[in-house]
Design a protein around this motif. Structure first.
Motif, mmCIF file in Angstrom:
data_model
loop_
_atom_site.group_PDB
_atom_site.id
_atom_site.type_symbol
_atom_site.label_atom_id
_atom_site.label_comp_id
_atom_site.label_asym_id
_atom_site.label_seq_id
_atom_site.Cartn_x
_atom_site.Cartn_y
_atom_site.Cartn_z
ATOM 1 N N TYR A 252 0.852 -1.185 0.000
ATOM 2 C CA TYR A 252 0.000 0.000 0.000
ATOM 3 C C TYR A 252 0.894 1.243 0.000
ATOM 4 O O TYR A 252 1.994 1.224 0.555
ATOM 5 C CB TYR A 252 -0.869 0.089 1.263
ATOM 6 N N LEU A 253 0.372 2.322 -0.550
ATOM 7 C CA LEU A 253 1.099 3.595 -0.549
ATOM 8 C C LEU A 253 0.120 4.729 -0.303
ATOM 9 O O LEU A 253 -0.863 4.893 -1.026
ATOM 10 C CB LEU A 253 1.813 3.821 -1.887
ATOM 11 N N GLY A 254 0.394 5.513 0.738
ATOM 12 C CA GLY A 254 -0.409 6.693 1.040
ATOM 13 C C GLY A 254 0.466 7.930 1.027
ATOM 14 O O GLY A 254 1.446 8.018 1.776
ATOM 15 N N LEU A 255 0.158 8.889 0.153
ATOM 16 C CA LEU A 255 0.972 10.094 -0.006
ATOM 17 C C LEU A 255 0.136 11.359 0.205
ATOM 18 O O LEU A 255 -0.943 11.500 -0.372
ATOM 19 C CB LEU A 255 1.580 10.156 -1.410
ATOM 20 N N ASP A 256 0.665 12.255 1.014
ATOM 21 C CA ASP A 256 0.115 13.612 1.068
ATOM 22 C C ASP A 256 1.098 14.591 0.447
ATOM 23 O O ASP A 256 0.819 15.782 0.366
ATOM 24 C CB ASP A 256 -0.177 14.007 2.512
ATOM 25 N N VAL A 257 2.242 14.087 0.030
ATOM 26 C CA VAL A 257 3.290 14.898 -0.591
ATOM 27 C C VAL A 257 3.858 14.109 -1.766
ATOM 28 O O VAL A 257 3.734 12.883 -1.819
ATOM 29 C CB VAL A 257 4.408 15.254 0.409
ATOM 30 N N TYR A 258 4.503 14.834 -2.681
ATOM 31 C CA TYR A 258 4.980 14.194 -3.908
ATOM 32 C C TYR A 258 6.181 14.978 -4.421
ATOM 33 O O TYR A 258 6.223 16.206 -4.313
ATOM 34 C CB TYR A 258 3.834 14.167 -4.932
ATOM 35 N N GLU A 259 7.154 14.268 -4.972
ATOM 36 C CA GLU A 259 8.398 14.907 -5.437
ATOM 37 C C GLU A 259 8.167 16.120 -6.324
ATOM 38 O O GLU A 259 8.817 17.144 -6.189
ATOM 39 C CB GLU A 259 9.235 13.883 -6.210
ATOM 40 N N GLN A 260 7.248 15.990 -7.281
ATOM 41 C CA GLN A 260 7.020 17.056 -8.255
ATOM 42 C C GLN A 260 5.730 17.819 -7.958
ATOM 43 O O GLN A 260 5.099 18.347 -8.869
ATOM 44 C CB GLN A 260 6.964 16.456 -9.670
ATOM 45 N N GLU A 261 5.359 17.904 -6.696
ATOM 46 C CA GLU A 261 4.066 18.499 -6.363
ATOM 47 C C GLU A 261 3.977 19.988 -6.688
ATOM 48 O O GLU A 261 2.873 20.517 -6.864
ATOM 49 C CB GLU A 261 3.743 18.289 -4.887
ATOM 50 N N ALA A 262 5.102 20.663 -6.778
ATOM 51 C CA ALA A 262 5.063 22.104 -7.064
ATOM 52 C C ALA A 262 4.345 22.406 -8.368
ATOM 53 O O ALA A 262 3.781 23.494 -8.540
ATOM 54 C CB ALA A 262 6.482 22.666 -7.101
ATOM 55 N N ASN A 263 4.355 21.460 -9.291
ATOM 56 C CA ASN A 263 3.706 21.662 -10.584
ATOM 57 C C ASN A 263 2.238 21.260 -10.585
ATOM 58 O O ASN A 263 1.554 21.442 -11.596
ATOM 59 C CB ASN A 263 4.442 20.853 -11.662
ATOM 60 N N LEU A 264 1.756 20.708 -9.457
ATOM 61 C CA LEU A 264 0.405 20.169 -9.427
ATOM 62 C C LEU A 264 -0.430 20.620 -8.234
ATOM 63 O O LEU A 264 -1.549 21.118 -8.406
ATOM 64 C CB LEU A 264 0.474 18.629 -9.413
ATOM 65 N N PHE A 265 0.098 20.429 -7.045
ATOM 66 C CA PHE A 265 -0.717 20.561 -5.847
ATOM 67 C C PHE A 265 -1.208 21.990 -5.625
ATOM 68 O O PHE A 265 -0.567 22.952 -6.023
ATOM 69 C CB PHE A 265 0.058 20.087 -4.624
ATOM 70 N N PHE A 266 -2.358 22.085 -4.990
ATOM 71 C CA PHE A 266 -3.068 23.324 -4.656
ATOM 72 C C PHE A 266 -3.766 23.959 -5.858
ATOM 73 O O PHE A 266 -4.260 25.080 -5.765
ATOM 74 C CB PHE A 266 -2.140 24.359 -3.984
ATOM 75 N N GLU A 271 -9.841 19.677 -15.683
ATOM 76 C CA GLU A 271 -10.225 19.800 -17.093
ATOM 77 C C GLU A 271 -9.022 19.718 -18.028
ATOM 78 O O GLU A 271 -9.145 19.966 -19.228
ATOM 79 C CB GLU A 271 -10.960 21.132 -17.322
ATOM 80 N N ASP A 272 -7.860 19.392 -17.465
ATOM 81 C CA ASP A 272 -6.631 19.349 -18.250
ATOM 82 C C ASP A 272 -6.084 17.919 -18.327
ATOM 83 O O ASP A 272 -6.461 17.047 -17.549
ATOM 84 C CB ASP A 272 -5.556 20.253 -17.628
ATOM 85 N N VAL A 273 -5.192 17.713 -19.262
ATOM 86 C CA VAL A 273 -4.458 16.460 -19.337
ATOM 87 C C VAL A 273 -3.196 16.625 -18.493
ATOM 88 O O VAL A 273 -2.335 17.458 -18.796
ATOM 89 C CB VAL A 273 -4.082 16.107 -20.790
ATOM 90 N N ILE A 274 -3.085 15.846 -17.442
ATOM 91 C CA ILE A 274 -1.922 15.950 -16.564
ATOM 92 C C ILE A 274 -0.700 15.379 -17.272
ATOM 93 O O ILE A 274 -0.722 14.241 -17.750
ATOM 94 C CB ILE A 274 -2.184 15.212 -15.237
ATOM 95 N N GLN A 275 0.350 16.183 -17.335
ATOM 96 C CA GLN A 275 1.540 15.802 -18.095
ATOM 97 C C GLN A 275 2.552 15.009 -17.281
ATOM 98 O O GLN A 275 3.521 14.489 -17.828
ATOM 99 C CB GLN A 275 2.213 17.069 -18.655
ATOM 100 N N ASP A 276 2.341 14.943 -15.978
ATOM 101 C CA ASP A 276 3.264 14.225 -15.102
ATOM 102 C C ASP A 276 2.950 12.728 -15.161
ATOM 103 O O ASP A 276 1.966 12.247 -14.581
ATOM 104 C CB ASP A 276 3.118 14.741 -13.671
ATOM 105 N N GLU A 277 3.791 11.967 -15.846
ATOM 106 C CA GLU A 277 3.514 10.546 -16.051
ATOM 107 C C GLU A 277 3.687 9.719 -14.788
ATOM 108 O O GLU A 277 3.047 8.670 -14.632
ATOM 109 C CB GLU A 277 4.417 10.004 -17.163
ATOM 110 N N LEU A 278 4.524 10.181 -13.863
ATOM 111 C CA LEU A 278 4.729 9.420 -12.639
ATOM 112 C C LEU A 278 3.492 9.460 -11.748
ATOM 113 O O LEU A 278 3.068 8.431 -11.211
ATOM 114 C CB LEU A 278 5.950 9.943 -11.877
ATOM 115 N N ILE A 279 2.896 10.643 -11.602
ATOM 116 C CA ILE A 279 1.731 10.700 -10.715
ATOM 117 C C ILE A 279 0.511 10.047 -11.359
ATOM 118 O O ILE A 279 -0.317 9.437 -10.671
ATOM 119 C CB ILE A 279 1.421 12.140 -10.259
ATOM 120 N N THR A 280 0.401 10.141 -12.676
ATOM 121 C CA THR A 280 -0.706 9.446 -13.329
ATOM 122 C C THR A 280 -0.551 7.932 -13.179
ATOM 123 O O THR A 280 -1.546 7.203 -13.055
ATOM 124 C CB THR A 280 -0.813 9.828 -14.814
ATOM 125 N N ARG A 281 0.684 7.449 -13.179
ATOM 126 C CA ARG A 281 0.920 6.012 -12.948
ATOM 127 C C ARG A 281 0.554 5.650 -11.515
ATOM 128 O O ARG A 281 -0.083 4.619 -11.274
ATOM 129 C CB ARG A 281 2.389 5.669 -13.230
#
Length: 327
Positions: A252-266, A271-281
């Motif tokens: 199991y994996l539970g994350l409230d933080v993510y390496e590349q979150e500056a480009n996503l979080f908040f 309505e967009d296509v998320i370009q970050d392939e790691l988080i979509t995976r």
């Protein structure tokens, strides 16, 4: 004092306006970075959050623009070049603790949700599906939980776990005597990870802790273990964690933080296509739960962030001791 506050949302403005003792504040929705640093012209201080960038080049521009104080409305300061700020004579102040129980309780929420699959049950029932198939969890009572980092948040988390009847072990370069007196056993990182059913990260991001969870340390995990991170995204090597999930070693994996979150979080990218392939995976795994850095987000924590931030600023203005200075 004239203060530029970056990366703000309405909730930031509401609490800052409520507790402002009289400073002149300008709010910017934009993050602080190379493209927005010009906005700081004419301000005495800046107030930033976890995903603002304050590297050496930006610090020099801030100094040239007349900024003399950097205030973080968070505990972490890995996004600030402390060495350069010190050389420029710019104090960096932070909020070292704001309701540590808020983050500790969110870590527990991730554990319970992943384990008992309440998020899936909620969606099923709304669709008229009352089946219990594939919703089985495990008792948290008597489980072994490894707490990596026992500062204020880690300590609060340990207290919660003891209430659930967990067997708690810990790793920290500075063991807490109070926790040891309560029966919590400290060991090396390898020892602490090796036999845990749940591993929860509560340590700062530094050179020594970056990617502390990687292919080598994941190999030490018990097969099927749960990993929780409510601290900083850079503690985990995302590529290695995905591989461990793919080969079914990490359960199991539970994350409230993510390496590349500056480009996503908040922000809303629904309505967009998320370009970050790691988080979509990561999102595609049924045994992964991600929240967008909301562990701190309680009324009590927001009040403390605002009051301590203004106390830091007032101490600087009055020439008093800067108790929360990190440089």
């Amino acid at each position: 004092m004239k203060i530029a506050v970056f990366s703000t949302h309405q909730y930031d403005q509401d609490f800052f306006n409520e507790f402002n003792p009289g400073h002149e504040i300008t709010y910017f929705v934009l993050p602080l970075n190379e493209q927005t640093v010009a906005l700081t012209q004419g301000f005495n201080a800046i107030c930033i959050f976890v995903n603002d960038t304050v590297n050496a080049a930006i610090l020099q521009k801030l100094h040239d623009n007349g900024v003399r104080l950097i205030v973080l409305r968070c505990a972490g300061f890995n996004n600030v070049d402390i060495k350069t700020a010190t050389a420029l004579g710019m104090p960096v102040l932070r909020v070292p603790a704001y309701s540590p129980e808020a983050v500790a309780e969110h870590a527990l929420a991730l554990i319970l949700t992943l384990n008992r699959k309440t998020h899936k049950a909620y969606n099923r029932v709304r669709e008229g599906n009352f089946s219990l198939e594939k919703l089985m969890g495990f008792n948290l009572h008597n489980r072994k939980v490894a707490v990596i980092g026992t500062g204020n948040i880690g300590k609060a988390f340990c207290h919660i776990l003891k209430g659930f009847g967990c067997h708690v072990s810990a790793y920290d370069i500075y063991p807490d005597a109070g926790l040891q007196a309560q029966g919590i056993v400290y060991g090396t990182l390898e020892e602490t990870l090796a036999d845990a059913d749940i591993i929860s990260l509560h340590c700062p991001l530094m050179d020594s802790t970056r990617h502390m969870i990687n292919a080598q340390t994941l190999a030490l995990f018990k097969k099927g273990a749960m990993l929780i991170n409510t601290s900083r995204g850079g503690l985990i090597n995302t590529v290695d964690v995905i591989e461990s999930l793919k080969n079914c070693h990490l359960g199991y994996l539970g994350l409230d933080v993510y390496e590349q979150e500056a480009n996503l979080f908040f922000n809303d990218y629904s309505e967009d296509v998320i370009q970050d392939e790691l988080i979509t995976r990561l999102i595609s795994f049924p045994n992964v739960l991600i929240t967008s850095h909301q562990g701190f987000f309680t009324r009590e924590a927001m009040e403390q962030i605002a009051t301590i931030t203004f106390a830091n600023i007032d101490a600087f203005v009055k020439g008093e001791e800067l108790l929360n200075r990190v440089n």
